[in-house]
Scaffold this motif. Structure first.
Motif, PDB file in Angstrom:
ATOM      1  N   HIS A   1       0.845  -1.198   0.000  1.00 42.92           N
ATOM      2  CA  HIS A   1       0.000   0.000   0.000  1.00 42.92           C
ATOM      3  C   HIS A   1       0.881   1.249   0.000  1.00 42.92           C
ATOM      4  CE1 HIS A   1      -3.806  -2.173   0.912  1.00 42.92           C
ATOM      5  NE2 HIS A   1      -2.957  -3.049   1.415  1.00 42.92           N
ATOM      6  N   TYR A   2       0.470   2.211  -0.803  1.00 45.58           N
ATOM      7  CA  TYR A   2       1.278   3.428  -0.924  1.00 45.58           C
ATOM      8  C   TYR A   2       1.460   4.130   0.418  1.00 45.58           C
ATOM      9  CZ  TYR A   2       1.899   3.680  -5.977  1.00 45.58           C
ATOM     10  OH  TYR A   2       2.318   3.453  -7.258  1.00 45.58           O
ATOM     11  N   TRP A   3       0.404   4.179   1.238  1.00 45.72           N
ATOM     12  CA  TRP A   3       0.531   4.930   2.495  1.00 45.72           C
ATOM     13  C   TRP A   3       1.558   4.291   3.420  1.00 45.72           C
ATOM     14  CZ3 TRP A   3      -0.329   3.226   7.454  1.00 45.72           C
ATOM     15  CH2 TRP A   3      -1.077   2.057   7.622  1.00 45.72           C
TER      16      TRP A   3
ATOM     17  N   LEU B   1      -0.996  10.210   7.168  1.00 44.06           N
ATOM     18  CA  LEU B   1      -1.084   9.000   6.337  1.00 44.06           C
ATOM     19  C   LEU B   1      -1.514   7.797   7.170  1.00 44.06           C
ATOM     20  CD1 LEU B   1       2.086   9.221   4.034  1.00 44.06           C
ATOM     21  CD2 LEU B   1      -0.294   9.429   3.342  1.00 44.06           C
TER      22      LEU B   1
ATOM     23  N   GLN C   1      -2.564  -8.919  -5.202  1.00 45.81           N
ATOM     24  CA  GLN C   1      -4.017  -9.002  -5.048  1.00 45.81           C
ATOM     25  C   GLN C   1      -4.638  -9.800  -6.202  1.00 45.81           C
ATOM     26  OE1 GLN C   1      -6.596  -5.620  -5.951  1.00 45.81           O
ATOM     27  NE2 GLN C   1      -7.195  -5.611  -3.799  1.00 45.81           N
ATOM     28  N   GLN C   2      -4.117  -9.563  -7.410  1.00 42.38           N
ATOM     29  CA  GLN C   2      -4.624 -10.307  -8.576  1.00 42.38           C
ATOM     30  C   GLN C   2      -4.345 -11.793  -8.434  1.00 42.38           C
ATOM     31  OE1 GLN C   2      -6.433  -8.793 -11.118  1.00 42.38           O
ATOM     32  NE2 GLN C   2      -6.331  -7.100  -9.703  1.00 42.38           N
TER      33      GLN C   2
ATOM     34  N   PRO D   1      -4.983   6.383   3.247  1.00 43.75           N
ATOM     35  CA  PRO D   1      -5.612   6.571   1.930  1.00 43.75           C
ATOM     36  C   PRO D   1      -5.458   5.328   1.049  1.00 43.75           C
ATOM     37  CG  PRO D   1      -3.613   7.885   2.133  1.00 43.75           C
ATOM     38  CD  PRO D   1      -3.891   7.344   3.484  1.00 43.75           C
ATOM     39  N   ARG D   2      -6.522   5.022   0.310  1.00 48.93           N
ATOM     40  CA  ARG D   2      -6.522   3.832  -0.530  1.00 48.93           C
ATOM     41  C   ARG D   2      -5.478   3.959  -1.620  1.00 48.93           C
ATOM     42  NH1 ARG D   2     -11.396   1.063   0.260  1.00 48.93           N
ATOM     43  NH2 ARG D   2     -11.054  -0.161  -1.591  1.00 48.93           N
ATOM     44  N   GLY D   3      -5.017   2.833  -2.091  1.00 44.24           N
ATOM     45  CA  GLY D   3      -4.088   2.847  -3.212  1.00 44.24           C
ATOM     46  C   GLY D   3      -3.044   1.762  -3.080  1.00 44.24           C
ATOM     47  N   LEU D   4      -3.097   0.818  -4.022  1.00 40.17           N
ATOM     48  CA  LEU D   4      -2.120  -0.266  -4.013  1.00 40.17           C
ATOM     49  C   LEU D   4      -0.923   0.101  -4.880  1.00 40.17           C
ATOM     50  CD1 LEU D   4      -4.523  -3.316  -4.464  1.00 40.17           C
ATOM     51  CD2 LEU D   4      -3.162  -2.824  -2.434  1.00 40.17           C
ATOM     52  N   THR D   5       0.229  -0.352  -4.477  1.00 35.71           N
ATOM     53  CA  THR D   5       1.421  -0.210  -5.312  1.00 35.71           C
ATOM     54  C   THR D   5       1.323  -1.254  -6.434  1.00 35.71           C
ATOM     55  OG1 THR D   5       2.639  -1.827  -4.004  1.00 35.71           O
ATOM     56  CG2 THR D   5       2.787   0.479  -3.302  1.00 35.71           C
ATOM     57  N   PRO D   6       2.116  -1.129  -7.486  1.00 37.71           N
ATOM     58  CA  PRO D   6       2.093  -2.168  -8.536  1.00 37.71           C
ATOM     59  C   PRO D   6       2.326  -3.561  -7.950  1.00 37.71           C
ATOM     60  CG  PRO D   6       3.302  -0.261  -9.305  1.00 37.71           C
ATOM     61  CD  PRO D   6       2.983  -0.003  -7.857  1.00 37.71           C
TER      62      PRO D   6
ATOM     63  N   ILE E   1       5.135   4.966   1.671  1.00 34.84           N
ATOM     64  CA  ILE E   1       5.558   6.369   1.817  1.00 34.84           C
ATOM     65  C   ILE E   1       5.899   6.672   3.282  1.00 34.84           C
ATOM     66  CG2 ILE E   1       4.787   8.770   1.603  1.00 34.84           C
ATOM     67  CD1 ILE E   1       3.141   7.829  -0.852  1.00 34.84           C
TER      68      ILE E   1
ATOM     69  N   TRP F   1      -0.798  -4.640  -6.115  1.00 31.72           N
ATOM     70  CA  TRP F   1      -1.862  -4.946  -7.084  1.00 31.72           C
ATOM     71  C   TRP F   1      -1.652  -6.342  -7.688  1.00 31.72           C
ATOM     72  CZ3 TRP F   1      -2.286  -5.625 -12.475  1.00 31.72           C
ATOM     73  CH2 TRP F   1      -3.594  -5.511 -12.975  1.00 31.72           C
TER      74      TRP F   1
END
Lengths: 91, 178
Positions: free
Chosen positions: B85-87, B147, B163-164, B152-157, B90, B160
């Motif tokens: 997750h980006y948060w 943060l 998750q797939q 905040p939502r948002g997956l890193t590559p 970061i 992601w």
């Protein structure tokens, strides 16, 4: 206020979240500002030597009378300069 | 590698305490740094410089290291992960940067404290503590705090892709089980 609530985590194609892009832009702008300040010397000398008497040409240096006998170790401390030299540099 | 709920709560408690304590210590540091610049009392300035070194060495650095370490443990021991997750990512990067900058400040702060300990009154009043680094550090810590609270939502590559993969495995399992 009707709006479709999208869930980025469940999308089938990957996309970078908007808040990350905004944060990235802010970080890049700040980094550029720091570089400009360092390159142009607008921010004065970087390093502990900056913590200086304010009346001393930008004041980034401890008075030379008190630094006598103190030899700071470490590369970061090598920027200490006597007030007189510092004043000349500012000219 | 998932922690048990009691262990997770304990690590979370330590992480919260150290992170918020770090912010509080920076604020205390700032108050002393401002005092070195505004006070006309030489003894006050001397005491402030000595206190700055003590706070840095025995409060700021331990809290920073504890915050970083428990943050990593907390991430790795929960489904959040460290790079998914980006948060989280970061927050990790900002914490590492803040800790490294803090460590580079140790020696200059000790040096100034050494000078302040021996300087006479006139020289003491000419000394000033740095404000740039603590103010910048405080802003960075507040960003990290926001943060961590808002997540905040948002997956890193990487997140992601993981998750797939999990989704595909789950779908295969449901197809195989009628």
């Amino acid at each position: 206020m009707s709006q479709t609530h999208t869930k980025p985590d469940r999308e089938s194609t990957y996309s970078t979240p908007r808040w990350v892009k905004v944060l990235g832009i802010i970080v890049i702008v700040l980094a550029l500002l720091v570089v400009v300040v360092l390159v142009t010397g607008l921010g004065g000398e970087h390093g502990p030597g900056r913590h200086a008497p304010s009346g001393d040409a930008g004041g980034d240096t401890p008075p030379s009378s008190v630094t006598e006998g103190h030899t700071p170790s470490g590369a970061d401390l090598g920027v200490y300069t006597p007030p007189i030299e510092h004043g000349v540099q500012q000219l | 590698m998932t922690m048990t709920p009691p262990l997770r709560k304990f690590v979370l408690a330590v992480h919260l305490t150290s992170s918020v304590g770090w912010i509080g210590a920076v604020v205390a540091y700032l108050a002393l740094a401002v005092a070195t610049r505004t006070s006309q009392d030489a003894q006050m300035v001397r005491a402030a410089f000595l206190a700055l070194e003590l706070i840095t060495r025995f409060v700021l650095v331990p809290l920073a290291l504890a915050s970083l370490l428990t943050g990593i443990v907390q991430s790795l021991g929960t489904p959040w992960g460290l790079f998914r997750h980006y948060w989280v990512l970061i927050s990790l990067l900002l914490t590492i940067i803040a800790t490294l900058v803090l460590l580079t400040r140790l020696e200059p702060i000790s040096f100034l404290a050494g000078i302040a300990a021996e300087a006479d009154s006139a020289d003491l009043l000419a000394l000033e503590a740095d404000l740039l680094h603590p103010v910048g550090g405080l802003l960075v810590l507040l960003v990290i705090q926001v943060l961590n609270v808002y997540k905040p939502r948002g997956l890193t590559p990487y997140g992601w892709r993981k998750q797939q993969e999990r989704r595909k495995q789950h779908e295969q399992r449901t197809v195989l089980q009628p």
